[in-house]
Motif scaffolding. Structure first.
Motif, PDB file in Angstrom:
ATOM      1  N   SER A  85     -38.702  13.185 -12.585  1.00 53.98           N
ATOM      2  CA  SER A  85     -37.571  14.009 -13.013  1.00 53.98           C
ATOM      3  C   SER A  85     -37.472  15.233 -12.113  1.00 53.98           C
ATOM      4  O   SER A  85     -38.271  15.409 -11.191  1.00 53.98           O
ATOM      5  N   TYR A 143     -35.799   0.198 -11.390  1.00 53.87           N
ATOM      6  CA  TYR A 143     -35.869   1.642 -11.237  1.00 53.87           C
ATOM      7  C   TYR A 143     -34.435   2.166 -11.174  1.00 53.87           C
ATOM      8  O   TYR A 143     -33.626   1.687 -10.366  1.00 53.87           O
ATOM      9  N   THR A 197     -31.777   5.577 -11.263  1.00 48.18           N
ATOM     10  CA  THR A 197     -31.544   7.019 -11.179  1.00 48.18           C
ATOM     11  C   THR A 197     -30.435   7.409 -12.147  1.00 48.18           C
ATOM     12  O   THR A 197     -29.528   6.623 -12.437  1.00 48.18           O
ATOM     13  N   GLU A 242     -30.649  13.242  -3.393  1.00 45.94           N
ATOM     14  CA  GLU A 242     -30.223  14.351  -4.257  1.00 45.94           C
ATOM     15  C   GLU A 242     -28.944  14.946  -3.677  1.00 45.94           C
ATOM     16  O   GLU A 242     -28.988  15.794  -2.791  1.00 45.94           O
ATOM     17  N   GLY A 244     -31.819  15.566 -12.974  1.00 41.42           N
ATOM     18  CA  GLY A 244     -31.741  14.140 -12.681  1.00 41.42           C
ATOM     19  C   GLY A 244     -33.091  13.470 -12.877  1.00 41.42           C
ATOM     20  O   GLY A 244     -34.144  14.100 -12.728  1.00 41.42           O
ATOM     21  N   LYS A 245     -33.061  12.172 -13.193  1.00 44.05           N
ATOM     22  CA  LYS A 245     -34.300  11.454 -13.501  1.00 44.05           C
ATOM     23  C   LYS A 245     -34.329  10.085 -12.830  1.00 44.05           C
ATOM     24  O   LYS A 245     -33.312   9.554 -12.397  1.00 44.05           O
ATOM     25  N   VAL A 246     -35.537   9.525 -12.789  1.00 48.88           N
ATOM     26  CA  VAL A 246     -35.731   8.123 -12.419  1.00 48.88           C
ATOM     27  C   VAL A 246     -36.410   7.439 -13.589  1.00 48.88           C
ATOM     28  O   VAL A 246     -37.477   7.878 -14.046  1.00 48.88           O
ATOM     29  N   LEU A 290     -31.275   5.644  -5.072  1.00 43.28           N
ATOM     30  CA  LEU A 290     -32.690   5.575  -4.744  1.00 43.28           C
ATOM     31  C   LEU A 290     -32.975   4.321  -3.941  1.00 43.28           C
ATOM     32  O   LEU A 290     -32.182   3.378  -3.917  1.00 43.28           O
ATOM     33  N   VAL A 319     -35.327   9.255  -3.225  1.00 36.41           N
ATOM     34  CA  VAL A 319     -34.226   9.641  -4.109  1.00 36.41           C
ATOM     35  C   VAL A 319     -33.246  10.517  -3.354  1.00 36.41           C
ATOM     36  O   VAL A 319     -33.631  11.550  -2.787  1.00 36.41           O
ATOM     37  N   ALA A 333     -29.269  13.122  -8.645  1.00 34.87           N
ATOM     38  CA  ALA A 333     -29.901  11.864  -8.226  1.00 34.87           C
ATOM     39  C   ALA A 333     -28.849  10.760  -8.205  1.00 34.87           C
ATOM     40  O   ALA A 333     -28.596  10.100  -9.202  1.00 34.87           O
TER      41      ALA A 333
END
Length: 371
Positions: free
Chosen positions: A287, A253, A255, A307, A270-272, A295, A305, A292
């Motif tokens: 997302s 996983y 980020t 932020e 930001g996304k994972v 995590l 996550v 991000a």
């Protein structure tokens, strides 16, 4: 447009972000959560590693890897480690891994980066991700920027010192590391890739994350002071990996930051990603994060996550999202024994506010803490 954007931003965090560690933030039906300070002896604690009751930290401001002591001080494990940012231990606890990056302060160019492996009997191995990136540059297959830009768009971007259209460039910032079976995985925020590093320090490409396109509308163009010729124009930003963790399902996983202006004006981008460690295939699982930077994975598979620009830790469980805690300046998050959640916040040299390590607790058993 890569990690330098983030490094410059966290290096100049405004004092208003770090004056008070807030005490209450609702997390759906869960009890209120609050951060309790365990150390205020940090500067830029980019990553935490927790094994049993031992908390380790990589601090890129103090240029060290250290261990949290009961009195809140930091016992140095590895000193004089420039730009230390990632830290992890092997499953058997016999190996320590940490990342470092040397950056030219005038040009903000990374001149050296890699993964250090410290093992039994004084074994020291260095995996040079910067040299690997210079030789292979895995993201050179991607085109970034604007495809077929008009003169207006091109001239504006050049005036703003934004690249117009370009292939992936050579840059390495080995930012985070995790142990995976008998080797290591590194989230490289400069290479836009996840690297695999063998126990002997051999680097290979595990995954290259795709560009993150953004199409400008009237509001977003106006927010950045862009002319009307940007309306409907798509800019392919880079994916900037900031952390990598191994899930209970054996997948990785990761980020990412959006590789461009990290402002609410362009939305939380930001996304994972969930990455297959065998094929390198990456799919977005979450997302909409504002910065991000880190995590963690809980004992039931929930995601936490950090932020940074949102000033909070977001929890994702069974597809539902909630705010675990508001925490201005949060840059790192990790889980520990019994499902505990730990985090770290950036310091601010201008206001002399320190970086911290905090433990997130539920309920009202402990009072609000200040830094």
């Amino acid at each position: 447009m890569r990690t330098r954007t983030f490094v410059m931003a966290v290096g100049g965090v405004s004092a208003s972000l770090l004056l008070v560690v807030p005490g209450v933030a609702t997390a759906g039906p869960e009890p209120a959560a609050k951060p309790v300070i365990k150390s205020s002896a940090l500067a830029a604690p980019f990553n935490l590693d927790i094994r049993g009751h031992t908390v380790r930290v990589a601090d890129g401001g103090l240029n060290l890897v250290g261990r949290l002591k009961k009195d809140g001080s930091i016992a140095t494990i590895a000193a004089k480690q420039p730009g230390a940012s990632g830290v992890a231990t092997s499953r058997n606890g016999r190996w320590l891994a940490f990342t470092t990056t040397v950056t030219n302060e005038e040009t903000f160019e990374n001149t050296a980066s890699g993964l250090h492996l410290w093992g039994p009997m004084g074994t020291r191995i260095y995996a040079n991700t910067h040299a690997y990136e210079a030789k292979y540059n895995p993201d050179k297959v991607y085109q970034y920027g604007v495809k077929n830009p008009s003169k207006c768009v091109s001239d504006t971007l050049k005036a703003m010192q934004f690249p117009v259209s370009y292939k992936g460039e050579v840059d390495s910032h080995a930012y985070s590391v995790a142990a995976l079976k008998n080797h290591w995985v590194v989230a490289d925020a400069g290479a836009n890739a996840v690297f695999s590093v063998s126990s002997k320090g051999k680097v290979s490409t595990l995954a290259v994350l795709p560009p993150q396109p953004f199409t400008f509308d009237k509001a977003s163009a106006a927010a950045l002071g862009l002319p009307d010729c940007f309306l409907g124009v798509t800019y392919a930003f880079e994916s900037v990996p900031t952390d990598v963790e191994v899930g209970r399902d054996g997948y990785l996983y990761v980020t990412t930051l959006p590789g461009g202006p990290e402002t609410p004006a362009l939305g939380a981008r930001g996304k994972v990603y969930r990455v297959n460690p065998r094929t390198g295939r990456a799919t977005v699982v979450a997302s909409g994060f504002l910065g991000a930077t880190n995590l963690a994975i809980g004992k039931r598979g929930e995601l936490y996550v950090a932020e940074f620009f949102g000033g909070k830790i977001t929890k994702i469980s069974h597809g539902k999202r909630s705010t675990l805690v508001s925490l201005p300046g949060v840059v790192a998050v990790e889980t520990g024994p019994g499902g505990s959640v730990w985090a770290a916040t950036m310091g601010d040299p201008d206001s002399h506010a320190p970086g911290t390590i905090v433990k997130i607790v539920k309920g009202k058993a402990q009072q609000q803490s200040r830094v």
